[in-house]
Design a protein around this motif. Structure first.
Motif, mmCIF file in Angstrom:
data_model
loop_
_atom_site.group_PDB
_atom_site.id
_atom_site.type_symbol
_atom_site.label_atom_id
_atom_site.label_comp_id
_atom_site.label_asym_id
_atom_site.label_seq_id
_atom_site.Cartn_x
_atom_site.Cartn_y
_atom_site.Cartn_z
ATOM 1 N N LYS A 104 0.830 -1.190 0.000
ATOM 2 C CA LYS A 104 0.000 0.000 0.000
ATOM 3 C C LYS A 104 0.877 1.257 0.000
ATOM 4 O O LYS A 104 2.053 1.150 0.366
ATOM 5 C CB LYS A 104 -0.945 -0.029 1.186
ATOM 6 N N HIS A 134 -0.265 -6.670 5.376
ATOM 7 C CA HIS A 134 0.442 -7.618 6.244
ATOM 8 C C HIS A 134 -0.410 -8.106 7.413
ATOM 9 O O HIS A 134 -0.097 -9.111 8.029
ATOM 10 C CB HIS A 134 1.796 -7.068 6.701
ATOM 11 N N LYS A 138 -0.926 -12.135 9.855
ATOM 12 C CA LYS A 138 -0.756 -12.262 11.310
ATOM 13 C C LYS A 138 -1.459 -13.533 11.789
ATOM 14 O O LYS A 138 -2.583 -13.831 11.375
ATOM 15 C CB LYS A 138 -1.315 -11.029 12.023
ATOM 16 N N PHE A 170 -6.810 -0.702 17.277
ATOM 17 C CA PHE A 170 -5.375 -0.642 16.967
ATOM 18 C C PHE A 170 -4.785 0.508 17.767
ATOM 19 O O PHE A 170 -5.221 1.651 17.634
ATOM 20 C CB PHE A 170 -5.187 -0.377 15.470
ATOM 21 N N GLU A 172 -1.068 2.342 19.055
ATOM 22 C CA GLU A 172 0.394 2.397 18.994
ATOM 23 C C GLU A 172 0.882 3.429 19.995
ATOM 24 O O GLU A 172 0.300 4.507 20.096
ATOM 25 C CB GLU A 172 0.862 2.807 17.587
ATOM 26 N N ARG A 179 8.155 10.248 10.292
ATOM 27 C CA ARG A 179 7.349 9.812 9.148
ATOM 28 C C ARG A 179 6.200 10.785 8.893
ATOM 29 O O ARG A 179 5.274 10.498 8.150
ATOM 30 C CB ARG A 179 6.728 8.444 9.461
ATOM 31 N N ASP A 191 -4.112 4.877 6.607
ATOM 32 C CA ASP A 191 -2.955 4.109 7.074
ATOM 33 C C ASP A 191 -3.374 2.782 7.725
ATOM 34 O O ASP A 191 -2.704 1.770 7.544
ATOM 35 C CB ASP A 191 -2.167 4.968 8.080
ATOM 36 N N ILE A 192 -4.470 2.793 8.445
ATOM 37 C CA ILE A 192 -4.822 1.606 9.247
ATOM 38 C C ILE A 192 -6.247 1.079 9.008
ATOM 39 O O ILE A 192 -6.461 -0.112 8.838
ATOM 40 C CB ILE A 192 -4.678 1.910 10.774
ATOM 41 N N GLN A 322 -2.021 -8.647 18.876
ATOM 42 C CA GLN A 322 -0.661 -8.361 19.354
ATOM 43 C C GLN A 322 -0.714 -7.324 20.454
ATOM 44 O O GLN A 322 -1.694 -6.569 20.508
ATOM 45 C CB GLN A 322 0.231 -7.878 18.202
HETATM 46 C C1 BG6 Z 1 1.659 -0.020 8.597
HETATM 47 C C2 BG6 Z 1 1.364 1.429 8.863
HETATM 48 O O1 BG6 Z 1 0.905 -0.478 7.518
HETATM 49 O O2 BG6 Z 1 1.315 -0.769 9.761
HETATM 50 C C3 BG6 Z 1 2.135 1.929 10.064
HETATM 51 O O3 BG6 Z 1 1.719 2.199 7.701
HETATM 52 C C4 BG6 Z 1 1.873 1.037 11.263
HETATM 53 O O4 BG6 Z 1 1.784 3.275 10.367
HETATM 54 C C5 BG6 Z 1 2.073 -0.419 10.898
HETATM 55 O O5 BG6 Z 1 2.778 1.423 12.279
HETATM 56 C C6 BG6 Z 1 1.625 -1.327 12.031
HETATM 57 O O6 BG6 Z 1 2.016 -2.644 11.772
HETATM 58 P P1 BG6 Z 1 2.205 -3.663 12.972
HETATM 59 O O7 BG6 Z 1 2.446 -4.975 12.321
HETATM 60 O O8 BG6 Z 1 3.355 -3.167 13.783
HETATM 61 O O9 BG6 Z 1 0.929 -3.634 13.754
#
Ligand code: BG6
Length: 437
Positions: A104, A134, A138, A170, A172, A179, A191-192, A322
């Motif tokens: 993406k 991705h 998972k 989600f 973080e 970025r 993004d998510i 996760q």
């Molecule tokens: C990416 C996003 O696709 O996924 C990022 O662009 C994000 O902003 C990341 O941090 C999160 O991936 P994961 O596997 O760490 O949850």
């Protein structure tokens, strides 16, 4: 960069704190297998150079078969020339496979995604194209299929009759540091939510596929996504983090335009208009710079019918994607002792405890292997992408200002749980905290 710089960078992410000689050996052999060629995206002769380099590598193998898998993680502006140049200069006409993995962003709204899809299609067939998300690699996302369809007990309760609301979250704990420039163009929804969380939602809600075949799975995903109407503004809460706890705010990042109204947090509720899910709110929430790292699905069941039990906690099934993969079910059980009282308990399947020796593969590891095998099950089909953009494009155009004034996100402090408006937001859709009974 030159090849040495490339090798230095590529292995800088591999941890070997105790200088284990076995790991050093593995790193060296990995380095020997990877090479680096620099060139301009638009320049056909650079791709001839790449092709010659690949032919040189292939000449060391006895097999006549040559297989090439190209992986594109590129800004959208150079996507098409690269797809074209690879096809025209690096494609093997016979005795081998040619595949392209695409990262993406696949466009930024419905029109741009269609344009991108159309252009790539001129050079690479759907069968050769692997659009990667991705999250589909998972372990716990893959587990959803098994949990749902290999358990009669769960399958029977998987609908609007038993389920009150679902949250897909989600979180973080870091901001966009470094970025910001990239992020500001896209925002948290692109993004998510539009990709990772929507993929989780589709697997969570699709009907049982006829088989595990890629097209059977993707047919069901597309079918359920087509039942979701575009997101409404009233069902959406947008946030942006501000400096707190010694950490900078989003707007303090030099790469972010001053006065940006780009959301770094979004909560939005989706509805599925089909007989199984009508009326059940699916709340997606995602944010940067929050208090913890966590991705989970929380399915909250309805209240038990009133009668002999009053004010007891609702059942919840939580699938933690996760960190620390887990599935746990909140139930009520009798408090041990002479009296009959219910108390909330958890049936807990934490992977680390239950599968002590298991190695859970990295998402990309699993997906690249699938692409090598030619298995499309966990990649995004063109029509899936199209319908995903249909759901999100109107709300994104509103946020981008294409449909009038841009909405201003509410602020939340770096390191917090999110905007203070979040609790009333989820309550509005029927979510009840355990303590509320
Ligand atoms: C990416 C996003 O696709 O996924 C990022 O662009 C994000 O902003 C990341 O941090 C999160 O991936 P994961 O596997 O760490 O949850």
């Amino acid at each position: 960069m030159d090849p040495d710089e490339f090798h230095k960078r590529e292995v800088s992410y591999i941890k070997n704190p105790n200088d284990d000689p076995e790991i050093v050996k593995a790193i060296d052999s990995f380095k020997a297998m990877s090479t680096y060629i620099a060139g301009d995206y638009e320049d056909g002769s650079a791709f001839d150079k790449l092709n010659a380099h690949l032919e040189e590598i292939e000449s060391h193998y006895q097999s006549k078969e040559r297989n090439r898998l190209f992986y594109l993680a590129l800004p959208p502006s150079v996507f098409i020339p690269v797809a074209k140049n690879l096809k025209e200069h690096c494609y093997i006409p016979k005795n081998g496979i040619n595949r392209v993995i695409i990262e993406k962003p696949f466009g930024s709204d419905l029109d741009s995604a269609r344009e991108l899809l159309g252009s790539v299609k001129q050079y690479w067939t759907e069968d050769e194209t692997f659009r990667i998300d991705h999250y589909l690699g998972k372990e716990m996302v893959k587990n959803l299929l098994v949990l749902r369809f290999a358990n009669v007990a769960l399958g029977a309760a998987w609908d609007k009759n038993s389920i009150s609301n679902v949250q897909i979250t989600f979180k973080e704990p870091f901001g966009t540091e470094g970025r910001g420039g990239y992020f500001d163009e896209f925002g948290i929804i692109r993004d998510i939510l539009q990709n990772h969380l929507l993929q989780v939602l589709s697997i969570l809600t699709m009907e049982r596929p006829v088989s595990f075949a890629a097209e059977d799975i993707r047919d069901e995903k597309v079918k359920v996504l087509r039942c979701i109407p575009p997101i409404e503004r009233d069902d959406t809460l947008l946030g942006q983090y501000v400096a707190a706890n010694g950490k900078p705010g989003y707007l303090d990042d030099d790469t972010v335009p001053r006065n940006s109204v780009c959301p770094t947090f979004a909560a939005t509720t989706l509805w599925i208009n089909n007989p199984r899910w009508e009326g059940v709110p699916f709340i997606m929430k995602a944010g940067k710079a929050l208090n913890e790292a966590k991705v989970e699905v929380r399915i909250q069941f309805k209240d038990v019918t009133q009668g002999i039990f009053k004010d007891i906690a609702r059942n919840e099934l939580v699938i933690r994607i996760q960190p620390s993969e887990a599935v746990y079910m909140k139930l009520n059980a009798k408090t041990p002792g002479l009296y009959t009282r219910a108390m909330p308990i958890e049936m807990d399947l934490t992977y680390k405890r239950r599968f002590t020796d298991a190695k859970i593969p990295e998402a990309y590891e699993a997906l690249i292997l699938d692409a090598l095998k030619g298995d499309h099950s966990n990649f995004v089909r063109h029509d899936e992408l199209d319908v995903a953009w249909k759901i999100f494009t109107p709300i994104l155009h509103w946020i981008d200002g294409k449909a009038g004034a841009r909405p201003r996100p509410v602020s939340y402090p770096y390191g917090s749980r999110g905007p203070k408006e979040l609790d009333p937001f989820v309550t509005k859709y029927g979510f009840k905290r355990a303590s509320e009974g």
